[in-house]
Design a protein around this motif. Sequence first.
Motif, PDB file in Angstrom:
ATOM      1  N   LYS A  67       0.825  -1.213   0.000  1.00 21.27           N
ATOM      2  CA  LYS A  67       0.000   0.000   0.000  1.00 21.27           C
ATOM      3  C   LYS A  67       0.856   1.259   0.000  1.00 21.27           C
ATOM      4  CE  LYS A  67      -4.175  -1.931   1.972  1.00 21.27           C
ATOM      5  NZ  LYS A  67      -5.234  -1.837   2.959  1.00 21.27           N
ATOM      6  N   LYS A  68       2.094   1.115   0.414  1.00 14.88           N
ATOM      7  CA  LYS A  68       2.983   2.284   0.550  1.00 14.88           C
ATOM      8  C   LYS A  68       3.977   2.340  -0.604  1.00 14.88           C
ATOM      9  CE  LYS A  68       1.662   3.777   4.619  1.00 14.88           C
ATOM     10  NZ  LYS A  68       0.693   4.849   4.463  1.00 14.88           N
ATOM     11  N   VAL A  69       4.167   3.529  -1.142  1.00 16.79           N
ATOM     12  CA  VAL A  69       5.111   3.746  -2.236  1.00 16.79           C
ATOM     13  C   VAL A  69       6.513   3.299  -1.823  1.00 16.79           C
ATOM     14  CG1 VAL A  69       6.237   5.537  -3.626  1.00 16.79           C
ATOM     15  CG2 VAL A  69       3.770   5.620  -3.249  1.00 16.79           C
ATOM     16  N   SER A  70       6.929   3.699  -0.607  1.00  9.91           N
ATOM     17  CA  SER A  70       8.300   3.397  -0.185  1.00  9.91           C
ATOM     18  C   SER A  70       8.524   1.874  -0.108  1.00  9.91           C
ATOM     19  CB  SER A  70       8.604   4.045   1.162  1.00  9.91           C
ATOM     20  OG  SER A  70       7.597   3.696   2.089  1.00  9.91           O
ATOM     21  N   ASP A  71       7.507   1.136   0.321  1.00  9.32           N
ATOM     22  CA  ASP A  71       7.655  -0.328   0.462  1.00  9.32           C
ATOM     23  C   ASP A  71       7.789  -1.018  -0.897  1.00  9.32           C
ATOM     24  OD1 ASP A  71       7.492  -0.016   3.161  1.00  9.32           O
ATOM     25  OD2 ASP A  71       5.361  -0.571   3.316  1.00  9.32           O
ATOM     26  N   ARG A 130      15.122  -5.829  -9.062  1.00  6.95           N
ATOM     27  CA  ARG A 130      15.833  -5.316 -10.232  1.00  6.95           C
ATOM     28  C   ARG A 130      17.329  -5.604 -10.109  1.00  6.95           C
ATOM     29  NH1 ARG A 130      13.825  -0.498  -9.537  1.00  6.95           N
ATOM     30  NH2 ARG A 130      11.696  -0.947 -10.137  1.00  6.95           N
ATOM     31  N   ALA A 131      17.841  -5.479  -8.881  1.00  8.74           N
ATOM     32  CA  ALA A 131      19.269  -5.744  -8.633  1.00  8.74           C
ATOM     33  C   ALA A 131      19.603  -7.217  -8.889  1.00  8.74           C
ATOM     34  CB  ALA A 131      19.626  -5.352  -7.213  1.00  8.74           C
ATOM     35  N   GLN A 132      18.592  -8.085  -8.802  1.00  4.68           N
ATOM     36  CA  GLN A 132      18.806  -9.517  -9.112  1.00  4.68           C
ATOM     37  C   GLN A 132      18.587  -9.803 -10.599  1.00  4.68           C
ATOM     38  OE1 GLN A 132      16.056 -11.598  -6.480  1.00  4.68           O
ATOM     39  NE2 GLN A 132      16.781 -10.431  -4.730  1.00  4.68           N
ATOM     40  N   LEU A 169      10.922  -3.703  -5.177  1.00  2.00           N
ATOM     41  CA  LEU A 169      11.214  -3.853  -6.604  1.00  2.00           C
ATOM     42  C   LEU A 169      12.672  -3.513  -6.931  1.00  2.00           C
ATOM     43  CD1 LEU A 169       7.910  -2.537  -8.258  1.00  2.00           C
ATOM     44  CD2 LEU A 169       8.696  -4.911  -8.083  1.00  2.00           C
ATOM     45  N   SER A 170      13.263  -2.600  -6.178  1.00  3.78           N
ATOM     46  CA  SER A 170      14.671  -2.279  -6.473  1.00  3.78           C
ATOM     47  C   SER A 170      15.568  -3.477  -6.128  1.00  3.78           C
ATOM     48  CB  SER A 170      15.116  -0.995  -5.773  1.00  3.78           C
ATOM     49  OG  SER A 170      15.273  -1.245  -4.407  1.00  3.78           O
ATOM     50  N   GLU A 197       8.777   1.530 -12.201  1.00  3.08           N
ATOM     51  CA  GLU A 197       9.887   1.428 -13.173  1.00  3.08           C
ATOM     52  C   GLU A 197       9.893   0.078 -13.882  1.00  3.08           C
ATOM     53  OE1 GLU A 197      13.808   2.897 -11.923  1.00  3.08           O
ATOM     54  OE2 GLU A 197      12.816   3.598 -10.098  1.00  3.08           O
ATOM     55  N   PRO A 198       8.810  -0.253 -14.561  1.00  2.00           N
ATOM     56  CA  PRO A 198       8.724  -1.585 -15.172  1.00  2.00           C
ATOM     57  C   PRO A 198       9.526  -1.687 -16.467  1.00  2.00           C
ATOM     58  CG  PRO A 198       6.787  -0.311 -15.737  1.00  2.00           C
ATOM     59  CD  PRO A 198       7.618   0.569 -14.829  1.00  2.00           C
TER      60      PRO A 198
END
Length: 282
Positions: free
Chosen positions: A5-9, A18-20, A14-15, A142-143
């Motif tokens: 529900k939270k943008v920060s979470d 993405r790193a994986q 997802l970052s 950032e898809p």
Amino acid sequence: MLLFKKVSDIKKYLSEKRAQNLTIGFTPTMGALHNGHVSLINYSKEQTDISVCSIFVNPTQFDDKKDLEKYPRTTGSDIDLLTEKGTDILFLPSVDEIYPSGENKAHGFTFGNMADHMEGAHRQGHFDGMASVVKRLLEIVEPDFIYMGQKDYQQQALVKKMLEQMDLTTKLVRCPIVREPDGLAMSSRNVRLKPEERKLATLISKTLFKAKEEAATLSLKEVKANAIKRLSIPEFSVDYLEIVDADTLYPIDNFDDATAVVACTTVRVGAIRLLDNIILKD
Ligand code: AMP
């Protein structure tokens, strides 16, 4: 399925993915999910490692506040459906999460005339609201790919234009229209049609299918005139029926004026606006 529900979470999660080197597919929706939405999620699941769906009824894209109030909200069954279909992540933000400094419509994109006619002419501020929310969602998720329906033809064309102007590598995948067995394009608004209106609504897709048939032999002017005539029944009010260049969305009179051609219409059936379109040349 994970629910954020939270943008920060969701950004943090997802970052890490993405790193994986995992790829992310994103399907933005306003909920009241049906098989049209599911088809987008299926494309995302086939083509990427992590499928993200968002449900957010965006207040800034509703010019008609009654339509916003009456927009169907079925979050419980949407969560069940997304879980059953194997969606990896649902993003379910509040209005404050999306618009932390108020509902600002200044998105900064240049659409030229693309946003001025068809839906743009009939829904004041709609595309500004749409562009603001899609920009915000794209910056959060950032898809690698964003999945959008051909059903909202002008919307997906504008999002493609936005992506050209954004500092992102996201590619848009336009997914075909999913229809009911009788041809009506699936829409969250269909449940609001009265039984009699629901029956009549099939005339919209029948008219578009006929237009495609006629486009093989008649001029586009004739095709358009015939289609408008077929939709001119007392129970309908045609907001527009336009035959346009599929890329620039400019109305055209001749098939040879564009490499791809689409016929778009919006018809009011009672209180409900129904959108549909058909690709005449691809
Ligand atoms: P909405 O929830 O109506 O904002 O739609 C979310 C996404 O689903 C948009 O990209 C729509 O174009 C797409 N969509 C809606 N209805 C259909 C349909 N019948 N077939 C395919 N895609 C659809």
